[in-house]
Write a protein that holds these residues in place. Structure first.
Motif, PDB file in Angstrom:
ATOM      1  N   GLU A 150     -30.309  10.523  14.581  1.00  0.00           N
ATOM      2  CA  GLU A 150     -31.281   9.544  15.043  1.00  0.00           C
ATOM      3  C   GLU A 150     -30.610   8.653  16.093  1.00  0.00           C
ATOM      4  OE1 GLU A 150     -33.666   5.682  13.198  1.00  0.00           O
ATOM      5  OE2 GLU A 150     -32.484   6.934  11.874  1.00  0.00           O
ATOM      6  N   ALA A 177     -29.016  11.135  19.282  1.00  0.00           N
ATOM      7  CA  ALA A 177     -27.593  10.931  19.572  1.00  0.00           C
ATOM      8  C   ALA A 177     -26.872  12.196  19.113  1.00  0.00           C
ATOM      9  CB  ALA A 177     -27.070   9.722  18.815  1.00  0.00           C
ATOM     10  N   ALA A 217     -29.976   5.292  18.005  1.00  0.00           N
ATOM     11  CA  ALA A 217     -30.137   3.835  17.839  1.00  0.00           C
ATOM     12  C   ALA A 217     -29.663   3.191  19.140  1.00  0.00           C
ATOM     13  CB  ALA A 217     -29.318   3.357  16.645  1.00  0.00           C
TER      14      ALA A 217
END
Ligand code: ADE
Length: 434
Positions: free
Chosen positions: A145, A95, A147
């Motif tokens: 990271e 991201a 999600a």
């Protein structure tokens, strides 16, 4: 630091001129007689970034940022947008939190640098990781990271309240993340359902450290009002200064109430009325909420911070008694004699993991980065980005991101990471990585 091996050659085309100054990365131009060895993925990518018209154009229009290929927007905030992206070499999804530097006032810049410095310290299965920071003349990109499972707010708005066991699994992970942060003196200050993201149906990640702060001591008083009013502790409206940990605890109480009932404990049409409700502690728990959960909510939503449950009391509560964490391989200083005894196994795992990362880095063309000797730590280096992505991938493969289970529930073997229970079959209550 090997981050320095990539140098930005031209300030004008900052993000597309990567020059290879280290012999281990360079094309061998001297060897005229023999055919040059096949180029590594890293050499190919860096050459494309300097010479390939399509790649250069993509870099100039923001379809590529550093080593990342940028895709669609997945979210937006006051100062930022979040896009999905892929690492062109590691091939993992990330991201990208995109910030327009020209729109950041002094206060926003201060918060941003706190966000980066907090995230640089955090490595926990329930905290979104920061892989890299990329800066161009106009923008700053936090590479995070990914999600992909949406956030808790949308989940509850779309599906309604969570069943008891789901709420336990989610709260236990948030609690684990918050205990870890508080243990290293980081206060989140913006816990809310929108900042609890899912990577799978039961694995959660606490995100958005934009209001976080580092205290030198957990008893340090803070004085900036941060966060979202419905989650704000009464002392934030009432007092001139406040302590960090009880404010995060209060927000977890609001989150817990929201999870188990599908409604917020404090609601009002105006900010003034909301403030009054919160200061008075005027909330009602529906009678059908399980008794031990009601007890936990009441222990948390106490107006006086000193009377409020501490994180450790929350962990020890009856309601969370049946929650078990698979042993996590997150590196932390052993805190108990039992964990010290496990030290040798830790060491072996660390070596295995490092060997795996070293070999992946070498395959990509990063020949002189050895994770043991030369662990990249500078977030503004593309070497750090790829290293942290590979490290996290290796940890996930070893079951590091496995969510907890509620004892008595049947584990789904297909959803278990490899070695989820390696190291320690911890079957006592709440083993929250402490
Ligand atoms: N939205 C905000 N942060 C995100 C992340 N890390 N992954 C996916 N979506 C997001």
């Amino acid at each position: 630091m090997h981050g320095g091996q990539y140098q930005v050659a031209s300030p004008k085309l900052h993000h597309c001129h990567y020059s290879l100054t280290d012999s281990s990365f360079a094309d061998s131009e001297d060897e005229e007689a023999e055919a040059p060895p096949p180029r590594t993925p890293l050499q190919k990518l860096t050459t494309d970034m300097c010479k390939d018209r399509k790649t250069i154009k993509e870099l100039m229009i923001g379809r590529r940022v550093g080593f990342y290929k940028v895709r669609g927007e997945i979210g937006c905030g006051t100062f930022s947008r979040v896009k999905m992206a892929f690492h062109a070499l590691a091939k993992d999804k990330v991201a990208l939190k995109v910030l327009d530097k020209t729109r950041l006032d002094a206060q926003a810049q201060r918060l941003l640098s706190k966000e980066i410095s907090s995230m640089e310290l955090l490595q926990h299965p329930n905290v979104v990781r920061l892989y890299e920071v990329v800066e161009t003349p106009s923008r700053l990109y936090l590479v995070l990271e990914y999600a992909g499972g949406g956030d808790l707010h949308n989940k509850i708005c779309n599906e309604g309240k969570c069943i008891d066991n789901t709420s336990k699994i989610i709260l236990a992970q948030i609690l684990s993340a918050i205990k870890y942060m508080h243990d290293i003196n980081i206060i989140h200050r913006d816990l809310k359902a929108e900042n609890v993201l899912f990577t799978s149906s039961s694995c959660v990640k606490v995100a958005d450290f934009g209001f976080s702060t580092r205290v030198s001591n957990r008893t340090d008083a803070l004085d900036t009002f941060c966060g979202s009013p419905p989650y704000a502790a009464p002392e934030l409206f009432r007092d001139e200064s406040y302590l960090g940990p009880p404010v995060d605890v209060w927000a977890m109480g609001v989150l817990l109430f929201f999870m188990v009932t599908g409604t917020m404990p404090f609601r009002a049409e105006t900010m003034g009325k909301l403030r009054r409700c919160i200061i008075d502690g005027a909330y009602t728990i529906p009678p059908w909420v399980a008794g031990p959960c009601q007890k936990l909510i009441r222990g948390i939503l106490r107006p006086v911070p000193a009377d409020r449950y501490a994180v450790d009391q929350m962990m020890g509560c009856d309601w969370l008694l049946p929650v078990e964490f698979p042993w996590s391989l997150v590196r932390q200083k052993p805190v108990s004699s039992l964990q010290s005894l496990l030290g040798s196994e830790y060491g072996e795992l660390e070596e295995e993991e490092e060997e795996e990362i070293r070999s992946s880095l070498e395959e990509l063309g990063f020949t002189s980065v050895h994770p043991r000797i030369n662990r990249p730590t500078d977030s503004r280096s593309p070497v750090t980005g790829v290293y942290r992505i590979l490290l996290h991938r290796a940890q996930k493969r070893r079951g590091c991101d496995c969510p907890p289970v509620v004892r008595g529930m049947v584990r789904d073997p297909k959803r278990e990471g490899l070695g989820a229970y390696r190291g320690l079959r911890h079957t006592s209550k709440l083993c929250l990585l402490s």
